[in-house]
Design a protein around this motif. Structure first.
Motif, mmCIF file in Angstrom:
data_model
loop_
_atom_site.group_PDB
_atom_site.id
_atom_site.type_symbol
_atom_site.label_atom_id
_atom_site.label_comp_id
_atom_site.label_asym_id
_atom_site.label_seq_id
_atom_site.Cartn_x
_atom_site.Cartn_y
_atom_site.Cartn_z
ATOM 1 N N ARG A 106 0.825 -1.207 0.000
ATOM 2 C CA ARG A 106 0.000 0.000 0.000
ATOM 3 C C ARG A 106 0.861 1.259 0.000
ATOM 4 N NH1 ARG A 106 -3.210 -3.023 3.676
ATOM 5 N NH2 ARG A 106 -2.219 -1.969 5.446
ATOM 6 N N LEU A 107 1.903 1.246 0.826
ATOM 7 C CA LEU A 107 2.782 2.409 0.895
ATOM 8 C C LEU A 107 3.510 2.628 -0.432
ATOM 9 C CD1 LEU A 107 4.227 1.849 4.474
ATOM 10 C CD2 LEU A 107 2.738 3.722 3.760
ATOM 11 N N GLU A 136 2.134 7.100 -6.625
ATOM 12 C CA GLU A 136 1.146 8.131 -6.961
ATOM 13 C C GLU A 136 1.695 9.528 -6.676
ATOM 14 O OE1 GLU A 136 -2.155 6.914 -4.633
ATOM 15 O OE2 GLU A 136 -2.855 5.412 -6.086
ATOM 16 N N THR A 155 2.397 1.873 -3.378
ATOM 17 C CA THR A 155 1.422 2.444 -4.314
ATOM 18 C C THR A 155 1.265 3.948 -4.073
ATOM 19 O OG1 THR A 155 0.216 0.352 -4.464
ATOM 20 C CG2 THR A 155 -0.980 2.346 -5.089
ATOM 21 N N GLU A 156 1.194 4.330 -2.801
ATOM 22 C CA GLU A 156 1.079 5.752 -2.466
ATOM 23 C C GLU A 156 2.319 6.522 -2.924
ATOM 24 O OE1 GLU A 156 0.290 6.096 1.684
ATOM 25 O OE2 GLU A 156 -1.480 4.791 1.622
#
Length: 362
Positions: free
Chosen positions: A278-279, A285, A281-282
């Protein structure tokens, strides 16, 4: 290289972590035998010694040559340890294998020479294709060159292959003799999960006091073993005296290491990995948004006839980000490498857009 056999000595797969130790150079028969006797008491089972020593400049001690090979035979007979040495030519290979050396390694300078690698591969295949061979990383941080050396051995029919991570050359004063650049051996591990990776903290650190922390770091990162230089009297060694330790000091280092063999519970590890995903992916982005802003800056510079690269601005960014990273307990080298890469990509984006718009205008 998808079907590599496990690294083995004498046909028996080695237990992990693999520990290889002995003097940087074979100097005298007495030096070899005394060092070996004291090493055997620490439980080390593979004895290394440089018979031929490639040196940066002529005039230094370049090894005793074939005279030292009978000493390796004696070490094996006296202690039961397997033996290992570096080879750089066909003649080295033939002489070492004739002397029943159990493991060969290829040095950093030789790894970078495709002609030498082909010659060595053919020589090993002709005499004993089952002998284990370790390949040191090249001096410069080039993963493809390292892999290419392995592929030449593999294409010659050799399967018992592994590598030695000995760090990479840098210009100017640094903490280490050779920068570890851990991301490179870790990328190699991702590409070839079954390929054994041995760490050489002696050559990475260049100073004996760095051997213990570097060894622990290597094991913590999942590397498969260590090759550490030991000498009966390190300060009097004929080569690389500063990075060698006594056999007894090695025993203390090995006893102090923490071997993290027990895996984390599956659910715990899976949960932590999901957090990482998740991190990541952030992060991607945020980086994409940053590049969008860089494109807008590039458009403005183009319209105002402002040069793309503003060195003073980058210096200010780097200083402020390093300080911010320090407040977050992050490594300065890590922050510098990240923001240097981001800046390089931002410049590339702006230059690419400028080139595209320039062509359109024409």
């Amino acid at each position: 290289m998808t079907e590599l056999l496990p690294l083995a000595i004498g046909g028996t797969e080695l237990s992990k972590p693999i520990i290889i130790s002995g003097p940087c150079s074979a100097e005298t028969r007495d030096q070899m035998l005394e060092t070996a006797r004291r090493l055997a008491a620490t439980g080390v089972t593979i004895f290394r010694a440089g018979i031929w020593k490639p040196r940066t400049k002529p005039g230094g001690f370049e090894g005793v040559g074939e005279e030292g090979l009978p000493w390796l035979r004696e070490v094996k007979a006296l202690t039961g340890m397997r033996t290992a040495t570096e080879v750089a030519t066909r003649a080295h290979v033939e002489a070492a294998l004739k002397a029943d050396v159990d493991l060969l390694w290829i040095g950093a300078r030789t790894t970078a020479n495709p002609f030498a690698m082909d010659e060595i591969a053919a020589a090993i295949a002709a005499v004993n294709p089952d002998v284990p061979v370790l390949v040191k990383n090249p001096l410069n941080p080039d993963l493809e060159l390292w892999i290419g050396a392995l592929q030449r051995l593999y294409n010659a029919g050799l399967r018992r292959l592994g590598v030695i991570h000995r760090g990479f050359s840098t210009y100017g004063p640094t903490t280490y003799r050779n920068n570890p650049l851990w991301r490179i051996p870790l990328e190699l591990r991702i590409r070839y999960p079954r390929l054994p990776i041995i760490c050489d903290p002696s050559h990475i650190g260049g100073r004996r006091e760095l051997i213990a922390p570097l060894s622990q770091q290597a094991l913590d990162m999942g590397l498969d073993g260590l090759i550490i230089e030991t000498h009966r009297d390190p300060d009097c060694a004929w080569s690389d005296a500063a990075q060698q330790v006594t056999p007894e000091s090695l025993g203390v280092i090995l006893d102090s290491l923490v071997y993290r063999s027990a895996p984390a519970p599956a659910e715990t590890l899976a949960g932590l990995r999901r957090q990482i995903d998740r991190l990541d992916t952030e992060l991607l982005e945020v980086l994409a948004k940053r590049m969008d802003v860089s494109r807008e800056i590039g458009e403005y510079k183009r319209s105002q006839h402002i040069p793309v690269v503003q060195s003073a601005r980058f210096g200010d960014i780097l200083s402020s980000r390093v300080e911010a990273g320090r407040q977050l307990d992050m490594s300065e080298n890590f922050i510098r490498s990240i923001f240097s890469a981001i800046h390089e990509e931002s410049v590339r984006v702006q230059l690419t857009d400028t080139a595209i718009h320039g062509k359109s205008a024409n």
